[in-house]
Design a protein around this motif. Structure first.
Motif, PDB file in Angstrom:
ATOM      1  N   MET A   1       0.755  -1.406   0.129  1.00  0.00           N
ATOM      2  CA  MET A   1      -0.079  -0.079  -0.293  1.00  0.00           C
ATOM      3  C   MET A   1       0.986   1.076   0.323  1.00  0.00           C
ATOM      4  N   ASP A   2       2.060   1.193   0.603  1.00  0.00           N
ATOM      5  CA  ASP A   2       3.109   2.599   0.462  1.00  0.00           C
ATOM      6  C   ASP A   2       3.105   2.629  -0.651  1.00  0.00           C
ATOM      7  N   SER A   3       3.722   1.529  -1.655  1.00  0.00           N
ATOM      8  CA  SER A   3       4.434   2.164  -2.673  1.00  0.00           C
ATOM      9  C   SER A   3       2.874   2.217  -3.377  1.00  0.00           C
ATOM     10  N   LEU A   4       1.667   1.995  -3.596  1.00  0.00           N
ATOM     11  CA  LEU A   4       1.505   2.352  -4.477  1.00  0.00           C
ATOM     12  C   LEU A   4       0.910   4.001  -3.767  1.00  0.00           C
ATOM     13  N   LEU A   5       0.612   4.429  -2.507  1.00  0.00           N
ATOM     14  CA  LEU A   5       0.797   5.497  -2.496  1.00  0.00           C
ATOM     15  C   LEU A   5       1.358   6.742  -2.699  1.00  0.00           C
ATOM     16  N   GLN A   6       2.676   5.620  -2.594  1.00  0.00           N
ATOM     17  CA  GLN A   6       3.462   6.950  -2.783  1.00  0.00           C
ATOM     18  C   GLN A   6       3.732   7.235  -4.469  1.00  0.00           C
ATOM     19  N   LEU A   7       3.685   5.849  -5.121  1.00  0.00           N
ATOM     20  CA  LEU A   7       3.009   6.134  -6.750  1.00  0.00           C
ATOM     21  C   LEU A   7       2.007   7.146  -6.875  1.00  0.00           C
ATOM     22  N   ALA A   8       1.335   7.112  -6.567  1.00  0.00           N
ATOM     23  CA  ALA A   8       0.325   8.054  -6.132  1.00  0.00           C
ATOM     24  C   ALA A   8       0.613   9.279  -6.244  1.00  0.00           C
ATOM     25  N   LEU A   9       1.247   9.503  -5.693  1.00  0.00           N
ATOM     26  CA  LEU A   9       1.991  11.178  -4.843  1.00  0.00           C
ATOM     27  C   LEU A   9       2.993  11.516  -6.016  1.00  0.00           C
ATOM     28  N   ALA A  10       3.905  10.858  -6.105  1.00  0.00           N
ATOM     29  CA  ALA A  10       4.544  10.681  -7.606  1.00  0.00           C
ATOM     30  C   ALA A  10       3.659  11.053  -9.174  1.00  0.00           C
ATOM     31  N   GLY A  12       1.897  13.600  -9.099  1.00  0.00           N
ATOM     32  CA  GLY A  12       1.501  14.829  -8.572  1.00  0.00           C
ATOM     33  C   GLY A  12       2.239  15.641  -9.053  1.00  0.00           C
ATOM     34  N   LEU A  13       3.666  15.203  -9.423  1.00  0.00           N
ATOM     35  CA  LEU A  13       4.458  15.958 -10.278  1.00  0.00           C
ATOM     36  C   LEU A  13       4.143  16.212 -11.783  1.00  0.00           C
ATOM     37  N   MET A  14       3.363  15.273 -12.068  1.00  0.00           N
ATOM     38  CA  MET A  14       3.279  15.440 -13.782  1.00  0.00           C
ATOM     39  C   MET A  14       1.818  16.357 -14.038  1.00  0.00           C
ATOM     40  N   ALA A  15       1.415  16.242 -12.646  1.00  0.00           N
ATOM     41  CA  ALA A  15      -0.099  17.492 -12.255  1.00  0.00           C
ATOM     42  C   ALA A  15       0.891  18.808 -12.565  1.00  0.00           C
ATOM     43  N   ILE A  16       1.201  18.795 -11.650  1.00  0.00           N
ATOM     44  CA  ILE A  16       2.466  20.118 -11.727  1.00  0.00           C
ATOM     45  C   ILE A  16       2.465  21.171 -13.046  1.00  0.00           C
ATOM     46  N   ALA A  17       3.787  19.925 -13.776  1.00  0.00           N
ATOM     47  CA  ALA A  17       3.484  20.029 -14.847  1.00  0.00           C
ATOM     48  C   ALA A  17       2.993  20.140 -16.279  1.00  0.00           C
ATOM     49  N   ILE A  18       1.298  19.696 -15.886  1.00  0.00           N
ATOM     50  CA  ILE A  18       0.929  19.138 -17.094  1.00  0.00           C
ATOM     51  C   ILE A  18       0.061  21.128 -16.468  1.00  0.00           C
ATOM     52  N   ALA A  19      -0.192  21.516 -15.180  1.00  0.00           N
ATOM     53  CA  ALA A  19      -0.351  22.799 -14.796  1.00  0.00           C
ATOM     54  C   ALA A  19       0.000  23.914 -15.100  1.00  0.00           C
TER      55      ALA A  19
END
Length: 252
Positions: A1-10, A12-19
């Motif tokens: 679960m921690d790995s999936l959470l970290q991937l989901a948070l990662a 966010g980097l692309m979300a910032i790039a898109i924004a």
């Protein structure tokens, strides 16, 4: 679960790039989103394939994975060079195979000396590293050479009419293309460790490998990339030149 959470948070980097792209009206939002989705999907599939290969520990399965990687790399490289040159995919695939095979044979015999040359834990990662780096150099060299040959037919035909062989007529164009394709790799080698920490070494450090051990592995990988890239570029440019001349040494 921690790995999936970290991937989901990662993500966010692309979300910032898109924004940021939307804010600056660059028009790259769809490209960034597509690249994000494809990279995640492709890496997940690759991860499962490698996990199966490691679990099964069957050389033939590992070779199948490597074969798929080689074919995909050949097609992508061909598309970046030209889709009009006949038999370019086989030329690129054969060049990639020879360059990777010869480099791995030398490294296996004299450097790493693994128990089994076909061990998937050794074969798949090193092949992927070589292909990923060689693809860019080969595409740059191939595209440069094709553009030069298409832009200078009169000069090439003049050399041919004066008695030059096809190899002599296009030697300067091929040499410039080879230099252009290998230059990014050479530039990387000249600044590595000064202003950059290479991805392979950084991944090992993050995985807990001792720094000096990670450094030794990175040196081996770097030299493998340089040799394989040069051999692949030499073979691809030679194949492209052969495709531009008839059996009677006439420019097509």
């Amino acid at each position: 679960m921690d790995s999936l959470l970290q991937l989901a948070l990662a993500l966010g980097l692309m979300a910032i790039a898109i924004a940021l792209s939307a804010w600056q009206k660059l028009g790259l939002e769809w490209n960034l989103a597509l690249a994000t989705g494809r990279s995640v999907l492709q890496l997940v599939v690759l991860g499962y394939a490698i996990a199966i290969a490691f679990e099964v520990n069957n050389p033939w399965f590992g070779l199948c994975v490597v074969g798929v990687m080689l074919v995909v790399t050949a097609i992508v490289t061909r598309n970046r060079i030209s889709q009009k040159i006949p038999y370019l995919v086989p030329i690129v695939a054969a060049s990639l195979f020879i360059g990777v095979a010869l480099t791995l044979v030398y490294t296996s015999l004299f450097v790493i000396q693994p128990r089994s040359w076909l061990d998937p834990r050794y074969l798949i990662p090193l092949t992927g590293i070589i292909l990923g780096n060689a693809m860019n150099g080969a595409a740059i060299a191939g595209e440069r050479l094709v553009n030069s040959l298409n832009a200078n037919p009169l000069e090439i035909e003049t050399h041919l009419s004066l008695g030059a062989t096809p190899e002599q007529a296009i030697a300067s164009y091929r040499r410039d293309a080879i230099r252009a394709g290998l230059l990014p790799t050479i530039n990387t080698a000249t600044i590595i460790g000064l202003s950059t920490v290479p991805t392979f070494m950084a991944a090992q450090l993050l995985g807990g490998v001792p720094p000096l051990t990670a450094t030794a592995y990175q040196i081996v990988v770097l030299f493998m990339i340089i040799l394989a890239t040069l051999m692949i570029i030499l073979l691809i440019t030679w194949g492209i030149c052969r495709q531009h001349f008839t059996k009677d040494a006439q420019l097509t």
